[in-house]
Scaffold this active site. Structure first.
Site, short mmCIF file in Angstrom:
data_model
loop_
_atom_site.label_atom_id
_atom_site.label_comp_id
_atom_site.label_asym_id
_atom_site.label_seq_id
_atom_site.Cartn_x
_atom_site.Cartn_y
_atom_site.Cartn_z
N ARG A 116 26.13 15.55 -31.15
CA ARG A 116 26.35 15.97 -29.76
C ARG A 116 27.13 17.29 -29.73
O ARG A 116 26.97 18.10 -28.82
CB ARG A 116 27.12 14.87 -29.00
N SER A 119 35.48 3.21 -23.59
CA SER A 119 34.99 3.15 -22.20
C SER A 119 33.85 2.13 -22.07
O SER A 119 33.79 1.38 -21.08
CB SER A 119 34.53 4.53 -21.72
N HIS A 146 36.92 10.98 -35.82
CA HIS A 146 36.19 9.95 -35.08
C HIS A 146 36.42 8.59 -35.75
O HIS A 146 36.61 8.53 -36.98
CB HIS A 146 34.68 10.24 -35.05
N ASP A 203 33.73 16.34 -28.08
CA ASP A 203 34.71 16.97 -27.19
C ASP A 203 35.22 18.32 -27.68
O ASP A 203 35.95 19.00 -26.96
CB ASP A 203 35.90 16.02 -27.00
N HIS A 221 40.25 9.59 -26.26
CA HIS A 221 38.85 9.34 -25.90
C HIS A 221 38.36 10.54 -25.06
O HIS A 221 38.48 11.69 -25.49
CB HIS A 221 38.78 7.99 -25.18
N1 HAX Z 1 44.06 15.62 -35.93
C1 HAX Z 1 45.14 15.16 -36.60
N2 HAX Z 1 45.23 13.94 -37.18
C2 HAX Z 1 44.14 13.16 -37.09
C3 HAX Z 1 42.96 13.57 -36.43
C4 HAX Z 1 42.95 14.85 -35.82
N3 HAX Z 1 41.91 15.30 -35.14
N4 HAX Z 1 42.06 12.57 -36.52
C5 HAX Z 1 42.66 11.56 -37.18
N5 HAX Z 1 43.92 11.93 -37.52
C6 HAX Z 1 44.94 11.11 -38.16
C7 HAX Z 1 45.21 9.87 -37.30
O1 HAX Z 1 46.09 10.18 -36.21
C8 HAX Z 1 45.80 8.91 -38.30
O2 HAX Z 1 47.14 9.28 -38.52
P1 HAX Z 1 48.29 8.18 -38.78
O3 HAX Z 1 47.90 7.54 -40.07
O4 HAX Z 1 49.53 8.98 -38.84
O5 HAX Z 1 48.23 7.23 -37.63
C9 HAX Z 1 44.99 9.24 -39.56
O6 HAX Z 1 44.47 10.58 -39.38
C10 HAX Z 1 43.84 8.29 -39.82
O7 HAX Z 1 43.05 8.24 -38.64
P2 HAX Z 1 41.47 7.93 -38.72
O8 HAX Z 1 41.32 6.57 -39.31
O9 HAX Z 1 40.77 9.05 -39.38
O10 HAX Z 1 41.05 7.97 -37.19
P3 HAX Z 1 41.10 6.79 -36.12
O11 HAX Z 1 39.85 5.99 -36.25
O12 HAX Z 1 42.38 6.05 -36.17
O13 HAX Z 1 41.09 7.61 -34.75
C11 HAX Z 1 40.42 9.37 -33.32
C12 HAX Z 1 39.95 8.30 -34.31
C13 HAX Z 1 39.19 9.96 -32.65
C14 HAX Z 1 41.30 8.71 -32.26
C15 HAX Z 1 41.19 10.46 -34.08
O14 HAX Z 1 40.34 11.10 -35.00
C16 HAX Z 1 41.82 11.48 -33.15
O15 HAX Z 1 42.93 11.24 -32.66
N6 HAX Z 1 41.12 12.65 -32.90
C17 HAX Z 1 41.60 13.63 -31.94
C18 HAX Z 1 41.33 13.17 -30.52
C19 HAX Z 1 39.85 13.19 -30.21
O16 HAX Z 1 39.14 14.14 -30.51
N7 HAX Z 1 39.36 12.14 -29.56
C20 HAX Z 1 37.96 12.05 -29.13
C21 HAX Z 1 37.13 11.15 -30.05
C22 HAX Z 1 35.68 11.06 -29.62
C23 HAX Z 1 35.59 10.41 -28.30
O17 HAX Z 1 35.90 9.26 -28.07
N8 HAX Z 1 35.21 11.17 -27.34
O18 HAX Z 1 35.30 10.79 -26.08
#
Ligand code: HAX
Length: 438
Positions: free
Chosen positions: A325, A240, A316, A371, A270
């Site tokens: 947070r 964002s 994250h 979150d 996000h």
């Molecule tokens: N549940 C299941 N699998 C997860 C996970 C979770 N909470 N977090 C990461 N992974 C997986 C990823 O999907 C990825 O899988 P693939 O290799 O199959 O693609 C793998 O673990 C490696 O990911 P990563 O390198 O640890 O994480 P990224 O930097 O790619 O992504 C995310 C970060 C926040 C998008 C990710 O942890 C996620 O999807 N979390 C759940 C959604 C979430 O909580 N989002 C909010 C984040 C904070 C924010 O921005 N708030 O607004």
């Protein structure tokens, strides 16, 4: 106006500082980029600059050098309240100094004097289907307010670039003052037949939002202050903030830029993760007719992963430990309603889900982010995220009200320091294959 005066004094010093850095060290290398990074969402490439906040992977966010715990003890509070004024936080983000209570109140008064959502903005929202996602309405309303942009008007009249930051500050104050009113109106459209909220100029931003939401428990005003402080900024690379900056770098005004940023915040990876997270907790609760046993919870978490889904609120892109947070909200819940069943469940998930994610071995960070718990606090006070049409995403709108504080503070400084149009370079796969062969 106090903010303008303070910025006026600081901006020439910062301009000189950046000019000297560039003159002496323009070609110093600070990072190298791998093919892996190009294919993984530019993770960790150091290519942005902000002095407003920094995310340490282990410690978490520092806003102007202060951790969340430090902010909550050092920013000024109104007598009889326990969480600082949001106006004090905005002062800190913009000016870089902890304000006195009077300075924080001066920002709150600026906001109070600027409550003025144009009627056409309410009408745009009234025309939208009430089933529209709350974030679609929020982004649309921000865009509709663009008609009020002082920056766009003054740019059209011909303005010296050294002065760009002034109308940017004006727009930022106008917009951040009015977003809580728009958010409360969206909530009322979905839940209270479109009643117009009545802002109270004598209240601070957090308490005013609480009264517009018609939550009578005085603790809720403190929760709003907490929510708006902790979600405000998370350095420049998050989706964002980065989207806002990118749009703003074309000299689009703050309404175009923040509307763009809100569209990024609406994504489930996000800001929408707060809605998804409460939905996940409620699914667990309903399936087990209450708080499950640790074993049942572990099984449910594995079922989510085996279905190819993420566990919302965990993981994250930068953090590698529990998000401070999250901790601030956990402590608020423990202090005020430790027995709330959904809050208890969210605390229990914190004990179990990191173990499950470690066992799965994929997520680089198994710990909760902001979150994972925010929805369970809101629902305790009766603020709903769902309507008759399902998950409506209202919690992400609240996140947006707060995120606007961080991105607008950054936008003012970006104009003050003449940050240029963003234009990274792309390559083709064939070029990367050729680079790999070398
Ligand atoms: N549940 C299941 N699998 C997860 C996970 C979770 N909470 N977090 C990461 N992974 C997986 C990823 O999907 C990825 O899988 P693939 O290799 O199959 O693609 C793998 O673990 C490696 O990911 P990563 O390198 O640890 O994480 P990224 O930097 O790619 O992504 C995310 C970060 C926040 C998008 C990710 O942890 C996620 O999807 N979390 C759940 C959604 C979430 O909580 N989002 C909010 C984040 C904070 C924010 O921005 N708030 O607004």
């Amino acid at each position: 106006m106090i903010l303008e005066e303070k910025l006026e004094a600081q901006i020439p010093v910062w301009r000189e500082r950046v000019k000297n850095l560039l003159a002496s060290s323009e070609s110093v290398v600070i990072d190298q980029v791998t093919i892996g990074q190009v294919y993984s969402g530019m993770r960790d490439i150091k290519s942005l600059v902000t002095d407003i906040s920094y995310v340490d992977p282990v410690e978490g966010i520092r806003l102007r050098g202060y951790s969340i715990a430090e902010l909550l003890t050092r920013l000024p509070c109104l007598p009889g309240t326990n969480i600082p004024l949001v106006g004090g936080l905005y002062y800190l983000l913009l000016i870089g100094e902890i304000p006195t209570l009077e300075q924080a109140q001066a920002v709150e008064q600026e906001w109070g004097a600027r409550y003025n959502v144009p009627e056409h903005v309410f009408n745009v929202l009234r025309q939208m289907p009430v089933s529209s996602p709350a974030m679609t309405m929020f982004s649309q309303a921000i865009l509709a307010m663009q008609t009020e942009s002082v920056f766009s008007r003054r740019y059209g009249e011909g303005m010296h670039k050294a002065d760009y930051w002034r109308p940017m500050l004006e727009d930022s104050l106008n917009m951040t003052a009015n977003l809580p009113i728009i958010a409360a109106f969206i909530y009322n459209l979905k839940h209270k037949e479109g009643k117009l909220p009545t802002p109270d100029r004598s209240l601070d931003l957090g308490a005013n939002f609480a009264q517009m939401m018609e939550v009578s428990d005085p603790e809720y005003a403190d929760l709003c202050r907490l929510y708006f402080i902790i979600h405000s900024d998370h350095e420049s690379g998050n989706a964002s903030a980065h989207a806002t900056h990118l749009v703003g770098s074309t000299l689009s005004d703050i309404y175009y830029a923040v509307s763009g940023g809100m569209n990024a915040l609406a994504g489930p990876l996000h800001g929408r993760a707060n809605q998804e997270s409460l939905g996940w907790l409620l699914d667990v609760y309903q399936q087990h007719n209450g708080v499950p046993s640790p074993e049942e919870l572990r099984k449910f978490a594995w079922e989510t992963l085996d279905a190819g889904q993420v566990i919302p609120g965990y993981g994250h892109a930068v953090l590698r430990k529990t998000d401070p947070r999250f901790t601030a909200q956990l402590e608020f819940g423990r202090a005020h309603f430790p027995e709330d069943p959904i809050f208890k469940l969210a605390s229990m998930v914190y004990d179990i889900v990191p173990q499950v994610l470690v066992e799965q071995g994929k997520a680089k960070n198994p710990w909760p982010n902001v979150d994972a718990i925010s929805g369970s606090l809101q629902q305790h006070y009766g603020v709903k995220d769902c309507d008759a049409h399902g998950g409506c995403g209202f919690y992400t709108v609240m996140f947006g009200v707060s995120r606007a504080l961080g991105v607008t503070a950054n936008a003012v400084w970006a104009r003050a320091l003449s940050q240029p149009l963003e234009r990274p370079k792309s390559l083709t796969t064939a070029m990367l294959e050729a680079a790999a062969k070398k």
